[in-house]
Design an enzyme around this catalytic site. Sequence first.
Site, PDB file in Angstrom:
ATOM      1  N   HIS A 131     -10.448  -5.710  -2.806  1.00 49.03           N
ATOM      2  CA  HIS A 131     -11.541  -5.445  -1.863  1.00 49.03           C
ATOM      3  C   HIS A 131     -12.601  -4.643  -2.619  1.00 49.03           C
ATOM      4  O   HIS A 131     -12.584  -3.411  -2.615  1.00 49.03           O
ATOM      5  CB  HIS A 131     -11.031  -4.643  -0.668  1.00 49.03           C
ATOM      6  CG  HIS A 131     -10.064  -5.382   0.197  1.00 49.03           C
ATOM      7  ND1 HIS A 131     -10.429  -6.489   0.939  1.00 49.03           N
ATOM      8  CD2 HIS A 131      -8.748  -5.188   0.442  1.00 49.03           C
ATOM      9  CE1 HIS A 131      -9.384  -6.938   1.610  1.00 49.03           C
ATOM     10  NE2 HIS A 131      -8.352  -6.162   1.319  1.00 49.03           N
ATOM     11  N   ASN A 152       2.100  -5.267  -3.072  1.00 52.31           N
ATOM     12  CA  ASN A 152       0.676  -5.542  -2.848  1.00 52.31           C
ATOM     13  C   ASN A 152      -0.080  -4.233  -2.596  1.00 52.31           C
ATOM     14  O   ASN A 152       0.389  -3.387  -1.831  1.00 52.31           O
ATOM     15  CB  ASN A 152       0.560  -6.450  -1.607  1.00 52.31           C
ATOM     16  CG  ASN A 152      -0.808  -7.042  -1.383  1.00 52.31           C
ATOM     17  OD1 ASN A 152      -1.363  -7.667  -2.269  1.00 52.31           O
ATOM     18  ND2 ASN A 152      -1.350  -6.860  -0.185  1.00 52.31           N
ATOM     19  N   GLU A 194       0.801  -1.238   0.000  1.00 45.70           N
ATOM     20  CA  GLU A 194       0.000   0.000   0.000  1.00 45.70           C
ATOM     21  C   GLU A 194       0.828   1.280   0.000  1.00 45.70           C
ATOM     22  O   GLU A 194       0.581   2.194   0.791  1.00 45.70           O
ATOM     23  CB  GLU A 194      -0.978  -0.011   1.177  1.00 45.70           C
ATOM     24  CG  GLU A 194      -1.902  -1.213   1.124  1.00 45.70           C
ATOM     25  CD  GLU A 194      -2.820  -1.347   2.347  1.00 45.70           C
ATOM     26  OE1 GLU A 194      -2.704  -0.539   3.278  1.00 45.70           O
ATOM     27  OE2 GLU A 194      -3.647  -2.269   2.340  1.00 45.70           O
ATOM     28  N   ASP A 240     -12.531  -9.848  -1.430  1.00 46.33           N
ATOM     29  CA  ASP A 240     -13.873  -9.865  -0.842  1.00 46.33           C
ATOM     30  C   ASP A 240     -14.720  -8.873  -1.635  1.00 46.33           C
ATOM     31  O   ASP A 240     -14.194  -7.908  -2.209  1.00 46.33           O
ATOM     32  CB  ASP A 240     -13.907  -9.593   0.663  1.00 46.33           C
ATOM     33  CG  ASP A 240     -13.165  -8.350   1.127  1.00 46.33           C
ATOM     34  OD1 ASP A 240     -12.929  -7.426   0.309  1.00 46.33           O
ATOM     35  OD2 ASP A 240     -12.833  -8.272   2.316  1.00 46.33           O
ATOM     36  N   GLU A 262      -6.485 -10.532  -1.560  1.00 45.36           N
ATOM     37  CA  GLU A 262      -7.349 -10.268  -0.390  1.00 45.36           C
ATOM     38  C   GLU A 262      -8.804 -10.145  -0.825  1.00 45.36           C
ATOM     39  O   GLU A 262      -9.540  -9.265  -0.354  1.00 45.36           O
ATOM     40  CB  GLU A 262      -6.911  -8.985   0.339  1.00 45.36           C
ATOM     41  CG  GLU A 262      -5.454  -8.994   0.762  1.00 45.36           C
ATOM     42  CD  GLU A 262      -5.021  -7.744   1.521  1.00 45.36           C
ATOM     43  OE1 GLU A 262      -5.891  -6.955   1.957  1.00 45.36           O
ATOM     44  OE2 GLU A 262      -3.799  -7.564   1.670  1.00 45.36           O
TER      45      GLU A 262
HETATM   46  O1  G3I Z   1      -5.970  -8.029  18.618  1.00 38.80           O
HETATM   47  C1  G3I Z   1      -6.574  -6.838  19.128  1.00 38.80           C
HETATM   48  C2  G3I Z   1      -7.356  -7.131  20.332  1.00 38.80           C
HETATM   49  O2  G3I Z   1      -6.501  -7.584  21.343  1.00 38.80           O
HETATM   50  C3  G3I Z   1      -8.115  -5.880  20.764  1.00 38.80           C
HETATM   51  O3  G3I Z   1      -8.920  -6.167  21.871  1.00 38.80           O
HETATM   52  C4  G3I Z   1      -8.962  -5.359  19.622  1.00 38.80           C
HETATM   53  C5  G3I Z   1      -9.682  -4.064  19.968  1.00 38.80           C
HETATM   54  O4  G3I Z   1      -9.691  -3.183  18.886  1.00 38.80           O
HETATM   55  O5  G3I Z   1      -8.140  -5.115  18.546  1.00 38.80           O
HETATM   56  C6  G3I Z   1      -7.481  -6.271  18.066  1.00 38.80           C
HETATM   57  O6  G3I Z   1      -6.681  -5.949  16.967  1.00 38.80           O
HETATM   58  C7  G3I Z   1      -7.371  -5.703  15.770  1.00 38.80           C
HETATM   59  C8  G3I Z   1      -6.883  -6.702  14.740  1.00 38.80           C
HETATM   60  O7  G3I Z   1      -7.459  -6.404  13.483  1.00 38.80           O
HETATM   61  C9  G3I Z   1      -7.238  -8.138  15.092  1.00 38.80           C
HETATM   62  O8  G3I Z   1      -8.637  -8.288  15.100  1.00 38.80           O
HETATM   63  C10 G3I Z   1      -7.077  -4.288  15.332  1.00 38.80           C
HETATM   64  O9  G3I Z   1      -7.659  -3.372  16.223  1.00 38.80           O
HETATM   65  C11 G3I Z   1      -7.609  -4.057  13.938  1.00 38.80           C
HETATM   66  O10 G3I Z   1      -7.145  -2.797  13.484  1.00 38.80           O
HETATM   67  C12 G3I Z   1      -7.095  -5.127  13.002  1.00 38.80           C
HETATM   68  O11 G3I Z   1      -7.666  -4.915  11.732  1.00 38.80           O
HETATM   69  C13 G3I Z   1      -6.994  -5.533  10.662  1.00 38.80           C
HETATM   70  C14 G3I Z   1      -6.569  -4.471   9.655  1.00 38.80           C
HETATM   71  O12 G3I Z   1      -5.973  -5.103   8.532  1.00 38.80           O
HETATM   72  C15 G3I Z   1      -5.588  -3.492  10.272  1.00 38.80           C
HETATM   73  O13 G3I Z   1      -5.042  -2.650   9.306  1.00 38.80           O
HETATM   74  C16 G3I Z   1      -7.941  -6.518  10.008  1.00 38.80           C
HETATM   75  O14 G3I Z   1      -8.194  -7.610  10.914  1.00 38.80           O
HETATM   76  C17 G3I Z   1      -7.338  -7.069   8.721  1.00 38.80           C
HETATM   77  O15 G3I Z   1      -8.300  -7.818   8.020  1.00 38.80           O
HETATM   78  C18 G3I Z   1      -6.894  -5.925   7.848  1.00 38.80           C
HETATM   79  O16 G3I Z   1      -6.276  -6.458   6.689  1.00 38.80           O
HETATM   80  C19 G3I Z   1      -5.846  -5.500   5.720  1.00 38.80           C
HETATM   81  C20 G3I Z   1      -4.591  -6.050   5.084  1.00 38.80           C
HETATM   82  O17 G3I Z   1      -3.607  -6.345   6.053  1.00 38.80           O
HETATM   83  C21 G3I Z   1      -4.030  -5.078   4.043  1.00 38.80           C
HETATM   84  N1  G3I Z   1      -5.051  -4.696   3.091  1.00 38.80           N
HETATM   85  C22 G3I Z   1      -6.304  -4.221   3.637  1.00 38.80           C
HETATM   86  C23 G3I Z   1      -6.884  -5.222   4.623  1.00 38.80           C
HETATM   87  C24 G3I Z   1      -8.228  -4.763   5.161  1.00 38.80           C
HETATM   88  O18 G3I Z   1      -8.112  -3.591   5.901  1.00 38.80           O
END
Ligand code: G3I
Length: 302
Positions: free
Chosen positions: A206, A169, A127, A237, A235
Amino acid sequence: ESTLGAAAAQSGRYFGVAIAANRLSDSTYATIAAREFNSVTAENEMKIDATQPQRGQFNFTAADRVYNWAVQNGKEVRGHTLAWHSQQPGWMQSLSGSALRQAMIDHINGVMSHYKGKIAQWDVVNEAFADGSSGARRDSNLERTGSDWIEVAFRTARAADPSAKLCYNDYNVENWTWAKTQAMYRMVRDFKQRGVPIDCVGFQSHFNSGSPYNSNFRTTLQNFAALGVDVAITELDIQGASPSTYAAVVNDCLAVSRCLGVTVWGVRDSDSWRSEHTPLLFYNNGSKKPAYTAVLDALNGG
Ligand code: G3I
């Protein structure tokens, strides 16, 4: 064939999924994931904040849970991701200049050496381009270390693990007419001309109402492949999970010989980072959605 992975393997491709370590104890989730897919990407566990929470202290506990589950279940692994403006640990966010540049290099070396020889593809840089019509790089702490940060990341990665395919990516780069797509194309063309070691380009895919699937995605994949890189859908969806759109995306990959495979960004709708869009192939109860059947049929040759 009766599963997505086996159906994709008929043409030498994979059909993969993003796995979250903390969901593997959910038997419905783990059963579907083990049965249907033959490639795995860690949804968050191999990112910078997860693998190097303190400077110089690598932690692969969660990453290895995903990696080991994948290998024990006979799946290849895509590594995601080494250099990114997002999900940086606090210590990295506070760095700049040559100290940040060195930290990026050290991070790539630390993670890639842990998985040396074990990762099919690494998303080395994620990104790096801005959204919108500028075609510019995204402003970030990494970009401010000098715009050669991307090629330095790729050269570092090649030296750290010569067996991994090294990918760039990004998202909103599927539509050939978009400025961001053209900017990424110019970068990859330049890298190939100058011998910067890049092997593949990941199209996150996405799709939603603001950035919908367009049938010129196939042109995009073909044009990048013609530069001499592999391409992958990394990725996927789709808001609403239209079966015909899912089939079209799969057919776009199948039409391009250098398209390595397709990864969907989660198992069930409830596992999605945007579950309100119900964008995936399985209902929350684990049953198959119409989009699943459309994808399987496409992989089996329509
Ligand atoms: O693990 C913590 C947890 O301990 C806490 O209680 C909770 C409260 O917010 O947060 C949890 O972490 C979260 C994590 O996902 C696991 O669920 C983060 O806040 C959250 O920001 C994170 O989001 C991820 C996101 O990337 C962050 O940028 C998404 O799961 C994930 O699907 C997403 O994936 C990205 C790719 O890496 C890059 N391309 C876009 C894609 C979608 O955004």
